[in-house]
Design an enzyme around this catalytic site. Structure first.
Site, PDB file in Angstrom:
ATOM      1  N   ASN A  11      -0.522  -5.227   6.558  1.00 25.56           N
ATOM      2  CA  ASN A  11       0.750  -5.296   5.830  1.00 25.56           C
ATOM      3  C   ASN A  11       0.398  -5.638   4.395  1.00 25.56           C
ATOM      4  O   ASN A  11      -0.275  -6.641   4.151  1.00 25.56           O
ATOM      5  CB  ASN A  11       1.629  -6.392   6.460  1.00 25.56           C
ATOM      6  CG  ASN A  11       2.811  -6.763   5.592  1.00 25.56           C
ATOM      7  OD1 ASN A  11       3.313  -5.938   4.837  1.00 25.56           O
ATOM      8  ND2 ASN A  11       3.250  -8.002   5.679  1.00 25.56           N
ATOM      9  N   GLY A  12       0.848  -4.819   3.433  1.00 24.93           N
ATOM     10  CA  GLY A  12       0.538  -5.094   2.025  1.00 24.93           C
ATOM     11  C   GLY A  12      -0.022  -3.852   1.359  1.00 24.93           C
ATOM     12  O   GLY A  12       0.141  -2.736   1.871  1.00 24.93           O
ATOM     13  N   CYS A  37       6.028  -3.693   6.786  1.00 26.07           N
ATOM     14  CA  CYS A  37       5.105  -3.480   7.892  1.00 26.07           C
ATOM     15  C   CYS A  37       5.019  -4.779   8.674  1.00 26.07           C
ATOM     16  O   CYS A  37       4.995  -5.856   8.104  1.00 26.07           O
ATOM     17  CB  CYS A  37       3.692  -3.075   7.459  1.00 26.07           C
ATOM     18  SG  CYS A  37       3.606  -1.508   6.610  1.00 26.07           S
ATOM     19  N   GLU A  49      27.601  -4.298  -5.555  1.00 27.06           N
ATOM     20  CA  GLU A  49      27.239  -4.435  -4.138  1.00 27.06           C
ATOM     21  C   GLU A  49      27.885  -3.326  -3.301  1.00 27.06           C
ATOM     22  O   GLU A  49      27.256  -2.781  -2.389  1.00 27.06           O
ATOM     23  CB  GLU A  49      27.657  -5.834  -3.645  1.00 27.06           C
ATOM     24  CG  GLU A  49      27.602  -6.073  -2.151  1.00 27.06           C
ATOM     25  CD  GLU A  49      26.196  -6.002  -1.541  1.00 27.06           C
ATOM     26  OE1 GLU A  49      25.221  -5.805  -2.284  1.00 27.06           O
ATOM     27  OE2 GLU A  49      26.107  -6.111  -0.309  1.00 27.06           O
ATOM     28  N   GLU A  92      22.901   2.917   0.460  1.00 33.25           N
ATOM     29  CA  GLU A  92      21.859   2.703   1.466  1.00 33.25           C
ATOM     30  C   GLU A  92      22.303   3.100   2.865  1.00 33.25           C
ATOM     31  O   GLU A  92      21.478   3.504   3.682  1.00 33.25           O
ATOM     32  CB  GLU A  92      21.329   1.265   1.435  1.00 33.25           C
ATOM     33  CG  GLU A  92      22.287   0.213   1.878  1.00 33.25           C
ATOM     34  CD  GLU A  92      21.680  -1.188   1.803  1.00 33.25           C
ATOM     35  OE1 GLU A  92      20.516  -1.361   2.135  1.00 33.25           O
ATOM     36  OE2 GLU A  92      22.423  -2.114   1.410  1.00 33.25           O
ATOM     37  N   TRP A 103       6.078   0.610   7.336  1.00 34.71           N
ATOM     38  CA  TRP A 103       6.932   1.081   6.250  1.00 34.71           C
ATOM     39  C   TRP A 103       5.966   1.711   5.259  1.00 34.71           C
ATOM     40  O   TRP A 103       5.155   1.013   4.642  1.00 34.71           O
ATOM     41  CB  TRP A 103       7.706  -0.072   5.616  1.00 34.71           C
ATOM     42  CG  TRP A 103       8.685   0.392   4.584  1.00 34.71           C
ATOM     43  CD1 TRP A 103       9.946   0.862   4.801  1.00 34.71           C
ATOM     44  CD2 TRP A 103       8.488   0.448   3.167  1.00 34.71           C
ATOM     45  NE1 TRP A 103      10.538   1.206   3.615  1.00 34.71           N
ATOM     46  CE2 TRP A 103       9.665   0.965   2.590  1.00 34.71           C
ATOM     47  CE3 TRP A 103       7.419   0.109   2.323  1.00 34.71           C
ATOM     48  CZ2 TRP A 103       9.818   1.148   1.219  1.00 34.71           C
ATOM     49  CZ3 TRP A 103       7.568   0.292   0.951  1.00 34.71           C
ATOM     50  CH2 TRP A 103       8.757   0.801   0.423  1.00 34.71           C
TER      51      TRP A 103
HETATM   52  C1  F6R Z   1      20.784  -4.472   0.832  1.00 35.13           C
HETATM   53  C2  F6R Z   1      19.719  -5.380   1.214  1.00 35.13           C
HETATM   54  C3  F6R Z   1      18.589  -5.573   0.281  1.00 35.13           C
HETATM   55  C4  F6R Z   1      18.115  -7.027   0.300  1.00 35.13           C
HETATM   56  C5  F6R Z   1      16.866  -7.178  -0.572  1.00 35.13           C
HETATM   57  C6  F6R Z   1      16.402  -8.624  -0.648  1.00 35.13           C
HETATM   58  O1  F6R Z   1      21.752  -4.404   1.822  1.00 35.13           O
HETATM   59  O2  F6R Z   1      19.750  -5.942   2.279  1.00 35.13           O
HETATM   60  O3  F6R Z   1      18.931  -5.172  -1.016  1.00 35.13           O
HETATM   61  O4  F6R Z   1      19.144  -7.840  -0.166  1.00 35.13           O
HETATM   62  O5  F6R Z   1      15.832  -6.393  -0.055  1.00 35.13           O
HETATM   63  O6  F6R Z   1      16.033  -9.114   0.594  1.00 35.13           O
HETATM   64  P1  F6R Z   1      15.951 -10.650   0.856  1.00 35.13           P
HETATM   65  O7  F6R Z   1      17.318 -11.218   0.739  1.00 35.13           O
HETATM   66  O8  F6R Z   1      15.393 -10.783   2.232  1.00 35.13           O
HETATM   67  O9  F6R Z   1      15.050 -11.232  -0.188  1.00 35.13           O
END
Ligand code: F6R
Length: 605
Positions: A99-100, A2, A477, A484, A75
């Site tokens: 947000n939260g 959010c 990955e 996704e 979100w």
């Molecule tokens: C997948 C993706 C997520 C982020 C995860 C962590 O493509 O982007 O799995 O890697 O939400 O986000 P960060 O790196 O911002 O902590």
């Protein structure tokens, strides 16, 4: 997740609110809304389900006037993505964006119900508006009412309050979730991050945990969690106000994949000078007994690849965990260990909490972050930038390979500091690493081949990815990216693990993507691939020319990557993982840059 925004301006604010929300849409896009107070003191709101464009359209038909306002991009956590659950939540003379998660909202709701005050939404946030309105009803001023409400809230929040008849007042509070105050010329701003405020101001004050702030056009007053009025520093934060574009690509994801040779080159130029690794002073691995790497999703998988490098190159034991498990596991940490939080956004709630857990227990904490102004960058003992540039597409691509490049440099430094690599061996490994940008440029030429394979993958219900050693996390990955982006079920497995259960899934309808460079582990992985083919599995082999020649008959399709890169090949193998997922999503017509149910910055646990 959010995104929230607040503005006390001198012009009509609703266009500015929408502009700022565009820059926060990476935090969620289930619904969006704005509320303003106009010249007569009237508090009004507009809300729309779905992407921000729906709110913009609504505002064209039903404009909102006023020089003070708040906005939100959602979100969903509590309650479906409906208009009634969209923020701002309003109760009489107060509107709130959040947000939260308010963890005790059920208890608060029950108390309000006892007084005959009923919510209209399913959200936790509406409770905040209802409680504040109740406090106003009891004769408290807006500031007193907000304070009385904040005193009752448990959980994580960044909140902004806007009041009827108060066109020169915004109240903000943060606990857990980030919040930045922006200083303009007789205007004040509030945002989930400095990026949202970039078109308006670069003078930013970050609220600290437990702070609440009272904003008027004359400035901001801040109180800490103990109720003491405090001063928080204001700094110039240059995040660039320029509109980010797709540079001729159909999607941000395609642009970001294509940028990898350049940005990885930038990373290596930053951290490697000639035969020397250049890292901030104090990062000496000689006396360390362990490295602990923590992250979520793709960032966690970057750490997983690095585990192989730290252990094989540097002989340094390395733990890797997802942040949401690490933070509650109470893992014992050695005071001779290094803790590395890996995060593109630097705001991921679980990763930030894991960093806070490690602080004081380890020799040093490092934040490996792409957003240099983020909470993880600020809270770690040392921040190492991953230099990928702004990543807009929700699915991470270039941020992942940049994380890998920085982690590769760290593992080489560890190996050299600990005497596992002499100067000549370090030079040889650096040569391999410096070859990666050019190899990545060659790998990008696989785009068309990946598009052809994607037509096949797009028909599948399930896809398996297999890899061994450092390619195992890359297989994970690949599966994550496919899930996704294309919403196809996919799993990654260590090749040797398949026969311990997952092989039961194999039949003629399940594509199996096998990652097998022609290296010391090649024969082992190819044996596992044969086991798949013996059960009619359809194999897409990703290897190099030598590997494809040696793999034998029966493979459905293959993709040939260039050779080179030594132990850093996992960086190279990320490219077909990204392109396969990207083109499969394009073939299926899903929303590539903003897949359903996701957000780029995950600020709830
Ligand atoms: C997948 C993706 C997520 C982020 C995860 C962590 O493509 O982007 O799995 O890697 O939400 O986000 P960060 O790196 O911002 O902590």
């Amino acid at each position: 997740m959010c995104g929230i925004i607040g503005i006390l301006g001198n012009h009509e604010v609703s266009p500015q609110l929408v502009d700022a929300l565009k820059r926060l849409e990476y935090r969620g896009y289930d619904s969006a809304g704005v509320a303003t107070v106009d010249a007569t003191g009237q508090l009004s709101r507009r809300r729309a389900v779905g992407k921000l464009v729906n709110l913009s359209d609504l505002l064209v038909h039903r404009p909102l006037t006023g020089h003070a306002g708040i906005g939100h991009t959602r979100w969903a956590t509590h309650g479906a993505a409906t208009e009634v659950n969209a923020h701002p939540h309003q109760s009489g003379p107060v509107a709130v964006v959040h947000n939260g998660i308010i963890e005790n909202f059920r208890e608060l709701r029950a108390e309000l119900a006892d007084r005959g005050i009923m919510p209209e939404s399913q959200t936790d946030t509406e409770t905040v508006a209802l409680l504040t309105a109740h406090h106003l009803d009891q004769g408290l001023s807006p500031v007193e009412a907000a304070r009385a409400t904040l005193a009752r809230l448990q959980g994580a929040f960044a909140l902004a309050f806007l009041f009827q008849d108060e066109p020169d007042l915004l109240i903000a509070a943060r606990k857990g979730s980030p919040l930045a105050v922006g200083h303009g010329d007789k205007e004040m701003y509030l945002g989930s991050d400095a990026v949202a405020l970039a078109p308006f101001t670069d003078r930013i004050t970050y609220l600290e945990d437990g702070d609440h702030a009272v904003l008027t056009r004359a400035g901001v007053q801040i109180w800490d969690a103990e109720g003491h009025q405090v001063h928080r520093a204001t700094a110039r934060i240059d995040v660039g106000a320029t509109v980010i574009d797709r540079a001729g690509h159909r999607h941000f994801m395609a642009k970001e994949i294509a940028e990898q040779p350049v940005v990885i080159g930038d990373v290596l130029n930053h951290y490697v000078k000639g035969d020397r690794i250049v890292l901030p002073d104090g990062l000496d691995f000689a006396g360390l007994d362990r490295v602990t790497l923590v992250g979520c999703g793709t960032a966690h998988l970057a750490g997983h690849v690095a585990k192989y490098w730290f252990e094989q190159l540097a002989g340094l034991p390395c733990d890797i965990d997802v942040a949401s498990e690490f933070r509650y596991r109470e893992p014992p940490l050695s005071d001779r260990s290094l803790f590395i939080a890996v995060s593109q956004s630097g705001e991921t709630a679980d990763t930030l909490a894991a960093l806070h857990y490690a602080r004081g227990k380890v020799a040093r904490t490092v934040g490996l972050v792409n957003v240099g102004t983020s909470a993880i960058a600020r809270d770690a003992d040392m921040a190492l930038p991953t230099l990928a540039g702004i990543e807009v597409s929700v699915a991470s691509s270039k941020a992942f390979t940049c994380q890998l490049a920085v982690l590769a440099v760290l593992a080489l430094k560890a190996a050299h500091d600990r005497g596992r690599l002499d100067d000549a061996a370090l030079t040889a490994h650096l040569r391999d690493l410096r070859a990666i940008p050019a190899l990545l440029a060659q790998a990008l030429a696989l785009a068309d081949d990946c598009r052809m394979q994607a037509d096949w993958l797009a028909q599948a219900r399930d896809v398996l990815y297999l890899g061994r050693g450092g390619l195992y996390p890359v297989a994970l990955e690949g599966a994550l990216k496919l899930k996704e982006l294309s919403y196809i079920h996919a799993e990654g497995y260590a090749s040797g693990e398949l026969k311990h259960g997952p092989i039961a899934l194999i039949d003629g309808d399940v594509p199996v993507v096998v990652l097998a460079p022609h290296d010391a582990l090649f024969d082992k992985t190819i044996s596992n691939m044969q086991e798949v083919m013996a059960r009619h599995g359809q194999v897409l082999l990703i290897s190099d020319a030598a590997g494809i020649a040696a793999a034998g008959d029966g493979i459905t399709a293959s993709l040939a990557l260039p050779t080179g890169g030594g132990v850093f090949q996992p960086i190279l193998y990320a490219v077909p993982m990204q392109y396969l997922a990207y083109y499969t999503a394009v073939a299926k017509g899903t929303d590539v840059d903003q897949p359903r149910n996701l957000a780029k910055s995950v600020t709830v646990e």
